[in-house]
Design a protein around this motif. Structure first.
Motif, mmCIF file in Angstrom:
data_model
loop_
_atom_site.group_PDB
_atom_site.id
_atom_site.type_symbol
_atom_site.label_atom_id
_atom_site.label_comp_id
_atom_site.label_asym_id
_atom_site.label_seq_id
_atom_site.Cartn_x
_atom_site.Cartn_y
_atom_site.Cartn_z
ATOM 1 N N VAL A 1 -5.908 -0.511 -7.071
ATOM 2 C CA VAL A 1 -6.369 0.676 -6.349
ATOM 3 C C VAL A 1 -6.685 0.321 -4.904
ATOM 4 N N ARG A 2 -7.291 -0.843 -4.704
ATOM 5 C CA ARG A 2 -7.610 -1.265 -3.345
ATOM 6 C C ARG A 2 -6.328 -1.454 -2.527
ATOM 7 N N ALA A 3 -5.318 -2.053 -3.150
ATOM 8 C CA ALA A 3 -4.054 -2.259 -2.449
ATOM 9 C C ALA A 3 -3.390 -0.924 -2.120
ATOM 10 N N GLU A 4 -3.479 0.025 -3.030
ATOM 11 C CA GLU A 4 -2.896 1.336 -2.750
ATOM 12 C C GLU A 4 -3.663 2.036 -1.632
ATOM 13 N N ALA A 5 -4.976 1.881 -1.634
ATOM 14 C CA ALA A 5 -5.775 2.478 -0.557
ATOM 15 C C ALA A 5 -5.378 1.900 0.795
ATOM 16 N N ALA A 6 -5.019 0.624 0.811
ATOM 17 C CA ALA A 6 -4.647 -0.031 2.063
ATOM 18 C C ALA A 6 -3.335 0.489 2.628
ATOM 19 N N HIS B 1 -12.479 6.711 2.359
ATOM 20 C CA HIS B 1 -11.596 5.549 2.232
ATOM 21 C C HIS B 1 -12.400 4.258 2.355
ATOM 22 N N ALA B 2 -13.239 4.195 3.378
ATOM 23 C CA ALA B 2 -14.063 2.994 3.561
ATOM 24 C C ALA B 2 -15.011 2.796 2.386
ATOM 25 N N TYR B 3 -15.518 3.895 1.862
ATOM 26 C CA TYR B 3 -16.469 3.798 0.754
ATOM 27 C C TYR B 3 -15.788 3.317 -0.519
ATOM 28 N N ALA C 1 -14.909 -0.918 -4.564
ATOM 29 C CA ALA C 1 -14.033 -1.823 -5.305
ATOM 30 C C ALA C 1 -14.329 -3.274 -4.963
ATOM 31 N N ASP C 2 -14.573 -3.554 -3.686
ATOM 32 C CA ASP C 2 -14.859 -4.921 -3.259
ATOM 33 C C ASP C 2 -16.135 -5.455 -3.899
ATOM 34 N N GLU C 3 -17.139 -4.588 -4.028
ATOM 35 C CA GLU C 3 -18.386 -5.038 -4.651
ATOM 36 C C GLU C 3 -18.158 -5.427 -6.106
ATOM 37 N N ASP C 4 -17.459 -4.577 -6.850
ATOM 38 C CA ASP C 4 -17.189 -4.908 -8.242
ATOM 39 C C ASP C 4 -16.346 -6.181 -8.358
ATOM 40 N N LEU C 5 -15.371 -6.323 -7.475
ATOM 41 C CA LEU C 5 -14.550 -7.536 -7.491
ATOM 42 C C LEU C 5 -15.379 -8.777 -7.187
#
Length: 227
Positions: free
Chosen positions: A97-102, A117-119, A124-128
Motif C-alpha cells: 500500500v505504501r508503494a502504491e501511495a508513492a 496521503h502523508a498521514y 503504514a511506516d509506524e506499523d512497519l
C-alpha cells in the motif's frame, strides 16, 4: 511502544481525513468536509479514495479487534493472526500500500488528500517500524495486550447481553490458539522489565477473565453459552 488505543485513534482519524464516504460510514464516522469528486483531477481523486478504502479494509481484516472497537461487529470474537507467516503478510500488505501511495503525484491531489496521503504513509511506516525494525511481536509480550482485551464485549452495551456473550465466547475460544502463537513468537531471553510488565498486565487480564466476566454474563439463560 504504542500507547493503548492509538491504532484505533489513528485509523479513525485517517477515515475522517478520507474523502471516501463509504470508509467513514463503515466506521460510524461522518466527514463533514468531504468534497465531491466531480472536479479537476476527479479520476486521480477517485483512485486515491479507492486506495484509502482498500487500506482501511485491509487494516480491519488484519486487526479485527480494532474493527470491533470501531463498531464493525462483523468482526466480533475474532483475533488477529499472529503466526510469523501472518505477521510477514501484514508487513507485505503495508509495504504494498505504501508503494502504491508513492505512485501518486501529490501535486494532483487537493489539499485534503495531500494531507491524507502523508498521514497514510506515516501510519503504514509506524506499523512497519514496530513489525520489522523493532521486532516487537518477537521481543515484547505487551505487543499483544490490546487485541486480547475483551472489555468491549463486557462493558460496552452495543448489543443485548446475549449477543455480546456469544461474541465473548467466540473470542474466548480463539484465545488458546492466539496464546500459543505468542509463546512461539517470543525470542528469549527477554529483558526483565518486559517480563515484569507482561506478568503484571497479563495477570490482571487473567483475573478480569476469571472473576469479573462471569458476573457480567451470569444472567444470560443459554446453557450452550454458559457451558
Amino acid at each position: 511502544m504504542r500507547s493503548l488505543g492509538r491504532p484505533l485513534a489513528q485509523l479513525a482519524a485517517l477515515c475522517v481525513l478520507a474523502g471516501s464516504t463509504a470508509s467513514c460510514a463503515q466506521l460510524g464516522i461522518r466527514n463533514p468536509d468531504a468534497q465531491p469528486t466531480a472536479t479537476v483531477g476527479a479520476a486521480v481523486h477517485h483512485e486515491w479514495d479507492a486506495l484509502v478504502q482498500d487500506y482501511i479494509d485491509g487494516y480491519l481484516a488484519a486487526h479485527p479487534d480494532v474493527g470491533v472497537v470501531a463498531g464493525r461487529h462483523e468482526y466480533d470474537g475474532q483475533l488477529p493472526a499472529w503466526s510469523p507467516r501472518a505477521l510477514w503478510r501484514e508487513s507485505q500488505r503495508l509495504r504494498a500500500v505504501r508503494a502504491e501511495a508513492a505512485t501518486f503525484d501529490t501535486a494532483a491531489l487537493d489539499a485534503r488528500r495531500r494531507f491524507e496521503h502523508a498521514y497514510l504513509v506515516a501510519h503504514a511506516d509506524e506499523d512497519l517500524f514496530w513489525l520489522e525494525r523493532a521486532q516487537w511481536p518477537y521481543r515484547n509480550p505487551t505487543f499483544y495486550l490490546n487485541a486480547l482485551d475483551p472489555n468491549v464485549y463486557v462493558s460496552r452495551p452495543y448489543a443485548p447481553l446475549h449477543t455480546r456473550m456469544a461474541a465473548y465466547v467466540k473470542y474466548a475460544r480463539a484465545v488458546p490458539a492466539a496464546t500459543r502463537q505468542i509463546r512461539q513468537n517470543m525470542r528469549t531471553p527477554l529483558p526483565r522489565t518486559y517480563v515484569d510488565r507482561a506478568v503484571s498486565a497479563f495477570g490482571g487480564l487473567g483475573e478480569f477473565l476469571t472473576s469479573d466476566v462471569p458476573k457480567v454474563f451470569a444472567s444470560v439463560n443459554d446453557p450452550r453459552l454458559q457451558a
